[in-house]
Design a protein around this motif. Structure first.
Motif, PDB file in Angstrom:
ATOM      1  N   LEU A 106       0.651  -1.218   0.083  1.00  0.00           N
ATOM      2  CA  LEU A 106       0.261   0.147  -0.156  1.00  0.00           C
ATOM      3  C   LEU A 106       0.861   1.287  -0.692  1.00  0.00           C
ATOM      4  O   LEU A 106       0.416   1.731  -0.271  1.00  0.00           O
ATOM      5  N   PRO A 118      -5.720   5.498   1.678  1.00  0.00           N
ATOM      6  CA  PRO A 118      -6.310   4.586   2.263  1.00  0.00           C
ATOM      7  C   PRO A 118      -7.537   5.003   1.184  1.00  0.00           C
ATOM      8  O   PRO A 118      -8.547   3.743   1.223  1.00  0.00           O
ATOM      9  N   LEU A 147      -7.824   2.217  -1.064  1.00  0.00           N
ATOM     10  CA  LEU A 147      -8.623   0.758  -1.280  1.00  0.00           C
ATOM     11  C   LEU A 147     -10.061   0.124  -1.847  1.00  0.00           C
ATOM     12  O   LEU A 147      -9.689  -1.487  -2.411  1.00  0.00           O
ATOM     13  N   TYR A 160      -5.464   3.492   7.729  1.00  0.00           N
ATOM     14  CA  TYR A 160      -6.001   2.141   6.476  1.00  0.00           C
ATOM     15  C   TYR A 160      -7.330   1.297   6.977  1.00  0.00           C
ATOM     16  O   TYR A 160      -8.165   1.411   6.183  1.00  0.00           O
ATOM     17  N   ARG A 172     -10.044   3.843   6.756  1.00  0.00           N
ATOM     18  CA  ARG A 172      -9.882   4.508   5.051  1.00  0.00           C
ATOM     19  C   ARG A 172      -9.917   5.813   4.762  1.00  0.00           C
ATOM     20  O   ARG A 172     -10.654   6.483   3.947  1.00  0.00           O
TER      21      ARG A 172
END
Length: 355
Positions: free
Chosen positions: A182, A232, A235, A265, A268
């Motif tokens: 990520l 985030p 995703l 994350y 989000r």
């Protein structure tokens, strides 16, 4: 619909781990794995050992037992090119990792080492490291007969959207997990990548590689956005493609950093500096020098060029970095840098060495 899953680095601090696990309640993402390696081990790993967090074998085993009680697995890293003539060191280290520490899996980049371990330990779960450079279906095929448990993609695959879809389709039904990183911040299509990991495999400091790559990003600011990070907020875009397993990088970052990043994350959302999220070399302290408002990048990835054409990607990222600069959402601080606009294109004049 099953939850997405998160893999996070182990900084060998039990209190940090316990605090992070309190973040997961009622979230639609669950932490399923930690990964790491002892900095005082005899085998090379994908980070310079001098900046790693230290622990003993005894303390590491206690942390592993705690993770077992929380039903979280541990992937042990042996993930740089390795000299297979280190046979005695390799035998002793593997014996401890597999039979004493009891790692749930090994993460390996060397195909030769993969074959060696698969023969000696036929039932051990082995992951293909991102350092192996998996970007296409063809890259995966040499590993299939060795029965890998997981493929961790090359960071470029995050934005190679056609190949990403092909890889996900290929792995369906093969009982092989697939994971993307990520917050990796390496140059997209980095020309120094192989040399960098070869140096780490030989125990050579990699400081010059970090300096070189980050200097390029400052001299060519569009490169800051071409790095293959997934925010985030983005995703869901990868979940819709079929990715369900995500990895946070940064096991050598300062204690406390990981808590902030995992929280972002899991929720989000992040309202701070994008560079605070990224797993850059901690010695460079990039987040104190470069600021990009993470929230100002909403929509950036959705319209990112999907063709894989370098010129299209460059032009797109130049337009975005110019817009961010004009809207005061991008700035560079604490550097001897003069900035100016030339025909609506951002340029930087480097007065002297950045690092």
């Amino acid at each position: 619909m099953s939850k997405s899953k998160l893999t996070i680095p182990c900084q060998w601090d039990i209190n940090v781990i316990k605090k992070i696990l309190t973040f997961t309640a009622k979230k639609d993402i669950e932490i399923v794995e930690m990964y790491g390696a002892l900095s005082n081990g005899k085998l090379p790993q994908g980070r310079e050992k001098s900046i790693a967090h230290h622990t003993t074998r005894e303390e590491a085993r206690k942390i592993k037992l705690f993770l077992e009680s929380q039903k979280i697995q541990f992937a042990y890293l042996i993930n740089t090119p390795i000299n297979m003539q280190m046979y005695d060191e390799l035998e002793e280290e593997l014996e401890w990792i597999i039979n004493v520490f009891k790692a749930d899996s090994l993460t390996i980049s060397s195909l030769e080492l993969f074959r060696f371990i698969r023969k000696k330990y036929p039932t051990v779960r082995i992951n293909v490291s991102t350092i192996a450079g998996i970007k296409t279906v063809a890259d995966i095929e040499p590993y299939i007969s060795l029965k890998p448990s997981k493929i961790i993609a090359h960071h470029d695959l995050n934005r190679n959207f056609v190949e990403l879809t092909n890889v996900i389709t290929f792995l369906k039904g093969k009982n092989i997990d697939f994971e993307i990183m990520l917050n990796e911040s390496c140059l997209r299509r980095c020309p120094f990548r192989e040399q960098h990991y070869d140096a780490l495999g030989k125990g050579i400091t990699d400081r010059s590689f970090h300096m070189k790559c980050n200097t390029i990003k400052i001299q060519k600011p569009y490169q800051l956005l071409m790095a293959n990070f997934v925010r985030p907020e983005d995703l869901v875009m990868y979940e819709n493609i079929g990715v369900k397993l995500f990895k946070i990088t940064g096991r050598s970052k300062p204690i406390g950093w990981l808590e902030e990043v995992v929280f972002a994350y899991l929720n989000r959302q992040y309202n701070g500096n994008l560079f605070r999220l990224l797993g850059t070399d901690p010695i460079l302290e990039v987040e104190n020098k470069i600021y990009i408002a993470n929230s100002a990048l909403n929509g950036f990835l959705e319209t990112y060029p999907k063709s894989g054409n370098i010129s299209e990607e460059k032009n797109y990222c130049e337009q975005w970095i110019n817009k961010l600069y004009l809207n005061k959402k991008f700035r560079v601080e604490n550097l001897h840098v003069q900035s100016y606009l030339d025909k609506n294109n951002l340029r930087f004049l480097i007065e002297d060495s950045i690092y």
